[in-house]
Scaffold this motif. Structure first.
Motif, PDB file in Angstrom:
ATOM      1  N   ARG A 122       3.129  19.004  -3.142  1.00 15.72           N
ATOM      2  CA  ARG A 122       1.895  18.525  -3.747  1.00 15.72           C
ATOM      3  C   ARG A 122       2.161  17.897  -5.111  1.00 15.72           C
ATOM      4  N   ASP A 123       1.381  16.876  -5.418  1.00 15.47           N
ATOM      5  CA  ASP A 123       1.355  16.251  -6.749  1.00 15.47           C
ATOM      6  C   ASP A 123       2.728  15.797  -7.228  1.00 15.47           C
ATOM      7  N   THR A 124       3.559  15.391  -6.309  1.00 15.27           N
ATOM      8  CA  THR A 124       4.888  14.891  -6.657  1.00 15.27           C
ATOM      9  C   THR A 124       5.060  13.499  -6.069  1.00 15.27           C
ATOM     10  N   VAL A 125       5.394  12.547  -6.919  1.00 11.63           N
ATOM     11  CA  VAL A 125       5.651  11.187  -6.437  1.00 11.63           C
ATOM     12  C   VAL A 125       7.168  11.008  -6.325  1.00 11.63           C
ATOM     13  N   PRO A 126       7.694  11.043  -5.123  1.00  7.95           N
ATOM     14  CA  PRO A 126       9.142  10.871  -4.977  1.00  7.95           C
ATOM     15  C   PRO A 126       9.535   9.408  -5.107  1.00  7.95           C
ATOM     16  N   GLU A 127      10.828   9.189  -5.300  1.00 11.23           N
ATOM     17  CA  GLU A 127      11.330   7.822  -5.193  1.00 11.23           C
ATOM     18  C   GLU A 127      11.067   7.342  -3.773  1.00 11.23           C
ATOM     19  N   HIS A 128      10.648   6.108  -3.651  1.00 11.15           N
ATOM     20  CA  HIS A 128      10.243   5.664  -2.317  1.00 11.15           C
ATOM     21  C   HIS A 128      10.619   4.200  -2.113  1.00 11.15           C
ATOM     22  N   ARG A 129      10.694   3.852  -0.863  1.00 11.81           N
ATOM     23  CA  ARG A 129      10.907   2.466  -0.459  1.00 11.81           C
ATOM     24  C   ARG A 129       9.888   2.137   0.619  1.00 11.81           C
ATOM     25  N   VAL A 130       9.268   0.973   0.489  1.00 16.06           N
ATOM     26  CA  VAL A 130       8.238   0.547   1.427  1.00 16.06           C
ATOM     27  C   VAL A 130       8.599  -0.833   1.983  1.00 16.06           C
ATOM     28  N   ILE A 131       8.545  -0.967   3.289  1.00 11.40           N
ATOM     29  CA  ILE A 131       8.749  -2.259   3.947  1.00 11.40           C
ATOM     30  C   ILE A 131       7.580  -2.486   4.903  1.00 11.40           C
ATOM     31  N   THR A 132       6.905  -3.612   4.747  1.00 10.92           N
ATOM     32  CA  THR A 132       5.787  -3.959   5.615  1.00 10.92           C
ATOM     33  C   THR A 132       6.142  -5.221   6.405  1.00 10.92           C
ATOM     34  N   VAL A 133       6.011  -5.134   7.716  1.00  9.40           N
ATOM     35  CA  VAL A 133       6.361  -6.251   8.602  1.00  9.40           C
ATOM     36  C   VAL A 133       5.119  -6.653   9.393  1.00  9.40           C
ATOM     37  N   PRO A 134       4.749  -7.932   9.413  1.00 17.30           N
ATOM     38  CA  PRO A 134       3.571  -8.357  10.182  1.00 17.30           C
ATOM     39  C   PRO A 134       3.796  -8.237  11.681  1.00 17.30           C
ATOM     40  N   THR A 135       2.726  -7.877  12.393  1.00 14.46           N
ATOM     41  CA  THR A 135       2.796  -7.772  13.851  1.00 14.46           C
ATOM     42  C   THR A 135       1.810  -8.699  14.557  1.00 14.46           C
ATOM     43  N   GLY A 136       0.897  -9.323  13.805  1.00 18.65           N
ATOM     44  CA  GLY A 136      -0.042 -10.249  14.432  1.00 18.65           C
ATOM     45  C   GLY A 136      -1.071 -10.756  13.443  1.00 18.65           C
ATOM     46  N   GLU A 137      -1.622 -11.942  13.720  1.00 20.37           N
ATOM     47  CA  GLU A 137      -2.659 -12.547  12.889  1.00 20.37           C
ATOM     48  C   GLU A 137      -3.681 -13.237  13.787  1.00 20.37           C
ATOM     49  N   HIS A 138      -4.930 -13.245  13.325  1.00 18.79           N
ATOM     50  CA  HIS A 138      -5.975 -13.952  14.064  1.00 18.79           C
ATOM     51  C   HIS A 138      -6.965 -14.523  13.066  1.00 18.79           C
ATOM     52  N   TYR A 139      -7.305 -15.815  13.223  1.00 19.25           N
ATOM     53  CA  TYR A 139      -8.236 -16.494  12.332  1.00 19.25           C
ATOM     54  C   TYR A 139      -9.291 -17.217  13.166  1.00 19.25           C
ATOM     55  N   GLU A 140     -10.504 -17.260  12.609  1.00 20.86           N
ATOM     56  CA  GLU A 140     -11.589 -17.986  13.266  1.00 20.86           C
ATOM     57  C   GLU A 140     -12.533 -18.540  12.205  1.00 20.86           C
ATOM     58  N   LEU A 141     -12.817 -19.847  12.297  1.00 15.06           N
ATOM     59  CA  LEU A 141     -13.698 -20.522  11.349  1.00 15.06           C
ATOM     60  C   LEU A 141     -14.998 -20.881  12.045  1.00 15.06           C
ATOM     61  N   SER A 142     -16.121 -20.426  11.461  1.00 21.47           N
ATOM     62  CA  SER A 142     -17.434 -20.713  12.033  1.00 21.47           C
ATOM     63  C   SER A 142     -18.443 -20.886  10.905  1.00 21.47           C
ATOM     64  N   ASP A 143     -19.085 -22.050  10.854  1.00 25.11           N
ATOM     65  CA  ASP A 143     -20.111 -22.355   9.847  1.00 25.11           C
ATOM     66  C   ASP A 143     -19.609 -22.104   8.426  1.00 25.11           C
ATOM     67  N   GLY A 144     -18.372 -22.487   8.180  1.00 26.55           N
ATOM     68  CA  GLY A 144     -17.810 -22.357   6.833  1.00 26.55           C
ATOM     69  C   GLY A 144     -17.314 -20.968   6.478  1.00 26.55           C
ATOM     70  N   ILE A 145     -17.375 -20.018   7.418  1.00 24.71           N
ATOM     71  CA  ILE A 145     -16.914 -18.655   7.183  1.00 24.71           C
ATOM     72  C   ILE A 145     -15.613 -18.436   7.959  1.00 24.71           C
ATOM     73  N   LEU A 146     -14.551 -18.077   7.242  1.00 25.94           N
ATOM     74  CA  LEU A 146     -13.255 -17.816   7.861  1.00 25.94           C
ATOM     75  C   LEU A 146     -13.102 -16.311   8.073  1.00 25.94           C
ATOM     76  N   SER A 147     -13.109 -15.883   9.335  1.00 27.73           N
ATOM     77  CA  SER A 147     -12.864 -14.482   9.675  1.00 27.73           C
ATOM     78  C   SER A 147     -11.392 -14.313  10.027  1.00 27.73           C
ATOM     79  N   TYR A 148     -10.813 -13.189   9.623  1.00 26.54           N
ATOM     80  CA  TYR A 148      -9.387 -13.007   9.890  1.00 26.54           C
ATOM     81  C   TYR A 148      -9.077 -11.535  10.148  1.00 26.54           C
TER      82      TYR A 148
END
Length: 244
Positions: free
Chosen positions: A204-230
């Motif tokens: 508890r309440d201990t911040v260890p040394e850490h390493r973080v790697i984030t890798v994308p797995t997919g994306e989706h975009y849609e434009l409708s009436d000037g609104i970009l949903s993603y």
């Protein structure tokens, strides 16, 4: 102008290797033969990459990173375009181990001496991963009614890690860059959105040394009436270290 992104589909740890599978999605902006306007050519190519990892097995955890290091496009003839991408990947293998220690005997045999030494070994206290998604929408009406979206690219960034009780809260943000065409002129718009993920800590309440790697797995975009949903999908991998 050529852009490419990767989508990681699977990561398998086998006997002596790590196998990464996914897809490279690319888009090329070009001026057609008529010389009028700008068009987009896009496609997707699957990839499979094996990394040798001595001692790895199906019970191991793989901390893997994969990214596109370069992308190039050239015209072969008026009907064919060659797109070449290069991937860079690395993997760290973690396995469950044991730490053993022995106490000094209560009676010391004659001629035997003991030397005491204090050490601060660095141990791995956790290795885990989570899949997550970031979903939202942006109002792009300020770009104009005649604006056309040519491409959207994203980048996931880690900002901080804080301990709250026995939880490690990792915060980050997603950066989106929108390339659009308005009245024959190219323009760029940028947006940003915060996100966070929670991992369990061994203390508890201990911040260890850490390493973080984030890798994308997919994306989706849609434009409708000037609104970009993603929707942005990714896997976040963390390894935490502590001194004992």
């Amino acid at each position: 102008m050529t852009d490419a992104r990767l989508e990681l589909a699977s990561k398998d740890v086998n006997e002596g290797s790590v196998l990464l599978r996914g897809t490279i999605v690319f888009s090329c902006l070009y001026i057609p033969e008529t010389g009028q306007g700008i068009s987009t050519l896009s496609g997707a190519v699957p990839f499979e990459l094996e990394i040798k990892a001595e001692g790895a097995d199906s019970e191991s955890f793989a901390m893997s990173d994969i990214r596109i290091s370069s992308v190039q496009a050239r015209t072969l003839n008026p009907r064919k375009v060659n797109v070449k991408t290069e991937l860079t990947a690395e993997a760290e293998i973690y396995q469950i181990g044991e730490l053993e220690w022995f106490d000094e005997p209560g009676e010391r045999p004659e001629g035997v001496f003991f030397r005491r030494t204090e050490l601060e070994p660095v141990t791995v206290c956790s290795a885990a991963e989570k899949t997550f998604s970031v979903e939202n929408e942006f109002d792009l009406t300020e770009l104009g009614d005649s604006a056309d979206i040519l491409s959207v690219s994203s980048r996931l960034c880690t900002d901080s890690a804080d301990a709250v009780g026995a939880k490690l809260i990792i915060k980050g943000h997603a950066e989106l860059e929108i390339l659009y065409l308005n009245s024959g002129k190219l323009g760029r718009a940028q947006r940003s959105l915060q996100y966070s993920q929670i991992f369990e800590l061994s203390e508890r309440d201990t911040v260890p040394e850490h390493r973080v790697i984030t890798v994308p797995t997919g994306e989706h975009y849609e434009l409708s009436d000037g609104i970009l949903s993603y929707e942005l999908h990714a896997v976040m991998q963390t390894v935490c270290y502590q001194k004992k």
